[in-house]
Design a protein around this motif. Sequence first.
Motif, PDB file in Angstrom:
ATOM      1  N   LEU A  45     -13.099  36.460  17.279  1.00 14.71           N
ATOM      2  CA  LEU A  45     -11.864  36.518  16.452  1.00 14.71           C
ATOM      3  C   LEU A  45     -11.811  35.179  15.273  1.00 14.71           C
ATOM      4  CD1 LEU A  45      -8.710  37.069  15.960  1.00 14.71           C
ATOM      5  CD2 LEU A  45      -8.073  35.554  17.888  1.00 14.71           C
ATOM      6  N   ALA A  46     -12.323  34.169  15.794  1.00 18.02           N
ATOM      7  CA  ALA A  46     -12.706  33.073  14.647  1.00 18.02           C
ATOM      8  C   ALA A  46     -13.572  33.519  13.676  1.00 18.02           C
ATOM      9  CB  ALA A  46     -13.451  31.946  15.510  1.00 18.02           C
ATOM     10  N   LYS A  47     -14.654  34.329  13.786  1.00 16.05           N
ATOM     11  CA  LYS A  47     -15.525  34.698  12.752  1.00 16.05           C
ATOM     12  C   LYS A  47     -14.493  35.819  11.781  1.00 16.05           C
ATOM     13  CE  LYS A  47     -19.943  37.002  11.750  1.00 16.05           C
ATOM     14  NZ  LYS A  47     -21.196  37.564  12.152  1.00 16.05           N
ATOM     15  N   GLU A  48     -13.711  36.509  12.257  1.00 16.75           N
ATOM     16  CA  GLU A  48     -13.062  37.574  11.764  1.00 16.75           C
ATOM     17  C   GLU A  48     -12.151  36.737  10.775  1.00 16.75           C
ATOM     18  OE1 GLU A  48     -11.693  41.236  10.547  1.00 16.75           O
ATOM     19  OE2 GLU A  48     -13.447  40.900  12.105  1.00 16.75           O
ATOM     20  N   MET A  49     -11.480  35.626  11.081  1.00 15.08           N
ATOM     21  CA  MET A  49     -10.730  34.823  10.510  1.00 15.08           C
ATOM     22  C   MET A  49     -11.281  33.894   9.506  1.00 15.08           C
ATOM     23  SD  MET A  49      -7.792  33.673  13.172  1.00 15.08           S
ATOM     24  CE  MET A  49      -6.801  32.681  12.015  1.00 15.08           C
ATOM     25  N   GLY A  50     -12.619  33.425   9.876  1.00 19.58           N
ATOM     26  CA  GLY A  50     -13.251  32.580   8.822  1.00 19.58           C
ATOM     27  C   GLY A  50     -12.691  31.248   9.283  1.00 19.58           C
ATOM     28  N   VAL A  51     -12.503  30.926  10.727  1.00 17.01           N
ATOM     29  CA  VAL A  51     -12.237  29.772  11.254  1.00 17.01           C
ATOM     30  C   VAL A  51     -13.003  29.199  12.439  1.00 17.01           C
ATOM     31  CG1 VAL A  51      -9.751  29.668  10.670  1.00 17.01           C
ATOM     32  CG2 VAL A  51     -10.660  30.385  12.973  1.00 17.01           C
ATOM     33  N   PRO A  52     -13.189  28.092  12.780  1.00 18.80           N
ATOM     34  CA  PRO A  52     -14.251  27.388  13.655  1.00 18.80           C
ATOM     35  C   PRO A  52     -13.664  28.114  15.052  1.00 18.80           C
ATOM     36  CG  PRO A  52     -13.721  25.693  12.507  1.00 18.80           C
ATOM     37  CD  PRO A  52     -12.699  26.793  12.053  1.00 18.80           C
ATOM     38  N   PRO A  53     -14.760  28.504  16.027  1.00 21.94           N
ATOM     39  CA  PRO A  53     -14.122  29.062  17.396  1.00 21.94           C
ATOM     40  C   PRO A  53     -13.444  28.023  17.948  1.00 21.94           C
ATOM     41  CG  PRO A  53     -16.570  29.538  17.009  1.00 21.94           C
ATOM     42  CD  PRO A  53     -16.098  28.447  15.765  1.00 21.94           C
ATOM     43  N   GLN A  54     -13.443  26.691  17.902  1.00 26.10           N
ATOM     44  CA  GLN A  54     -12.838  25.857  18.568  1.00 26.10           C
ATOM     45  C   GLN A  54     -11.330  25.872  18.041  1.00 26.10           C
ATOM     46  OE1 GLN A  54     -15.258  25.062  16.837  1.00 26.10           O
ATOM     47  NE2 GLN A  54     -16.917  24.036  17.646  1.00 26.10           N
ATOM     48  N   TRP A  55     -11.201  26.441  16.937  1.00 25.20           N
ATOM     49  CA  TRP A  55      -9.772  26.384  16.637  1.00 25.20           C
ATOM     50  C   TRP A  55      -8.819  27.464  17.507  1.00 25.20           C
ATOM     51  CZ3 TRP A  55      -6.100  29.929  14.125  1.00 25.20           C
ATOM     52  CH2 TRP A  55      -5.063  29.378  13.926  1.00 25.20           C
ATOM     53  N   ILE A  56      -9.630  28.534  17.757  1.00 22.58           N
ATOM     54  CA  ILE A  56      -8.957  29.560  18.512  1.00 22.58           C
ATOM     55  C   ILE A  56      -8.858  28.957  19.883  1.00 22.58           C
ATOM     56  CG2 ILE A  56      -9.270  31.808  19.444  1.00 22.58           C
ATOM     57  CD1 ILE A  56      -8.973  31.999  16.608  1.00 22.58           C
ATOM     58  N   SER A  57      -9.782  28.367  20.533  1.00 18.20           N
ATOM     59  CA  SER A  57      -9.672  27.888  21.902  1.00 18.20           C
ATOM     60  C   SER A  57      -8.558  26.822  21.847  1.00 18.20           C
ATOM     61  CB  SER A  57     -11.285  26.993  22.276  1.00 18.20           C
ATOM     62  OG  SER A  57     -10.892  26.408  23.399  1.00 18.20           O
ATOM     63  N   LYS A  58      -8.511  26.075  20.951  1.00 18.26           N
ATOM     64  CA  LYS A  58      -7.388  25.003  20.971  1.00 18.26           C
ATOM     65  C   LYS A  58      -5.962  25.739  20.996  1.00 18.26           C
ATOM     66  CE  LYS A  58      -9.802  21.056  19.042  1.00 18.26           C
ATOM     67  NZ  LYS A  58      -9.777  20.009  18.113  1.00 18.26           N
ATOM     68  N   ILE A  59      -5.772  26.519  20.051  1.00 17.56           N
ATOM     69  CA  ILE A  59      -4.627  27.527  20.008  1.00 17.56           C
ATOM     70  C   ILE A  59      -4.409  27.963  21.580  1.00 17.56           C
ATOM     71  CG2 ILE A  59      -3.588  29.730  19.189  1.00 17.56           C
ATOM     72  CD1 ILE A  59      -3.719  27.758  16.947  1.00 17.56           C
ATOM     73  N   GLU A  60      -5.476  28.706  21.965  1.00 24.59           N
ATOM     74  CA  GLU A  60      -4.929  29.303  23.385  1.00 24.59           C
ATOM     75  C   GLU A  60      -4.850  28.259  24.418  1.00 24.59           C
ATOM     76  OE1 GLU A  60      -8.009  32.398  24.279  1.00 24.59           O
ATOM     77  OE2 GLU A  60      -7.468  33.330  22.631  1.00 24.59           O
ATOM     78  N   ARG A  61      -5.188  27.095  24.281  1.00 24.56           N
ATOM     79  CA  ARG A  61      -4.985  26.073  25.110  1.00 24.56           C
ATOM     80  C   ARG A  61      -3.735  25.364  25.104  1.00 24.56           C
ATOM     81  NH1 ARG A  61     -10.400  24.713  24.605  1.00 24.56           N
ATOM     82  NH2 ARG A  61      -9.776  22.708  23.655  1.00 24.56           N
ATOM     83  N   GLY A  62      -3.159  25.332  23.719  1.00 16.80           N
ATOM     84  CA  GLY A  62      -1.856  24.869  23.373  1.00 16.80           C
ATOM     85  C   GLY A  62      -2.236  23.478  22.868  1.00 16.80           C
ATOM     86  N   GLU A  63      -3.298  23.371  22.477  1.00 21.02           N
ATOM     87  CA  GLU A  63      -3.740  21.669  21.615  1.00 21.02           C
ATOM     88  C   GLU A  63      -3.423  21.733  20.467  1.00 21.02           C
ATOM     89  OE1 GLU A  63      -7.768  20.950  23.023  1.00 21.02           O
ATOM     90  OE2 GLU A  63      -7.364  21.180  25.240  1.00 21.02           O
ATOM     91  N   ILE A  64      -2.742  22.703  19.690  1.00 25.69           N
ATOM     92  CA  ILE A  64      -2.315  22.493  18.420  1.00 25.69           C
ATOM     93  C   ILE A  64      -0.918  22.923  18.185  1.00 25.69           C
ATOM     94  CG2 ILE A  64      -2.682  23.626  16.123  1.00 25.69           C
ATOM     95  CD1 ILE A  64      -5.542  24.143  16.738  1.00 25.69           C
TER      96      ILE A  64
END
Length: 90
Positions: A45-64
């Motif tokens: 998903l991160a690659k498809e969006m052009g963002v770091p994988p950590q961004w997706i992880s943080k979104i899903e963990r509610g850290e953003i």
Amino acid sequence: MYNICCKSLLETLQKAARGGNILQNRIFNRVAFLRRQAGLTQSQLAKEMGVPPQWISKIERGEIDTSNISLLNGLKLAAALNVSPWELVR
């Protein structure tokens, strides 16, 4: 129609940020659900969006905080998951 959807997405993300953890967690859980439903890993998903994988992880963990999710990233997220922007926040 597209402008209305974008405006609704941005307003909902801002409202979630003001509304506290319950609404934000609902959005984050929705992203994780849609990602799994699409059969994507966080890295894919991160690659498809052009963002770091950590961004997706943080979104899903509610850290953003949802107020820190730009409209552009919200639209990229919806496109990568092949859903309308409204599906992210419904």
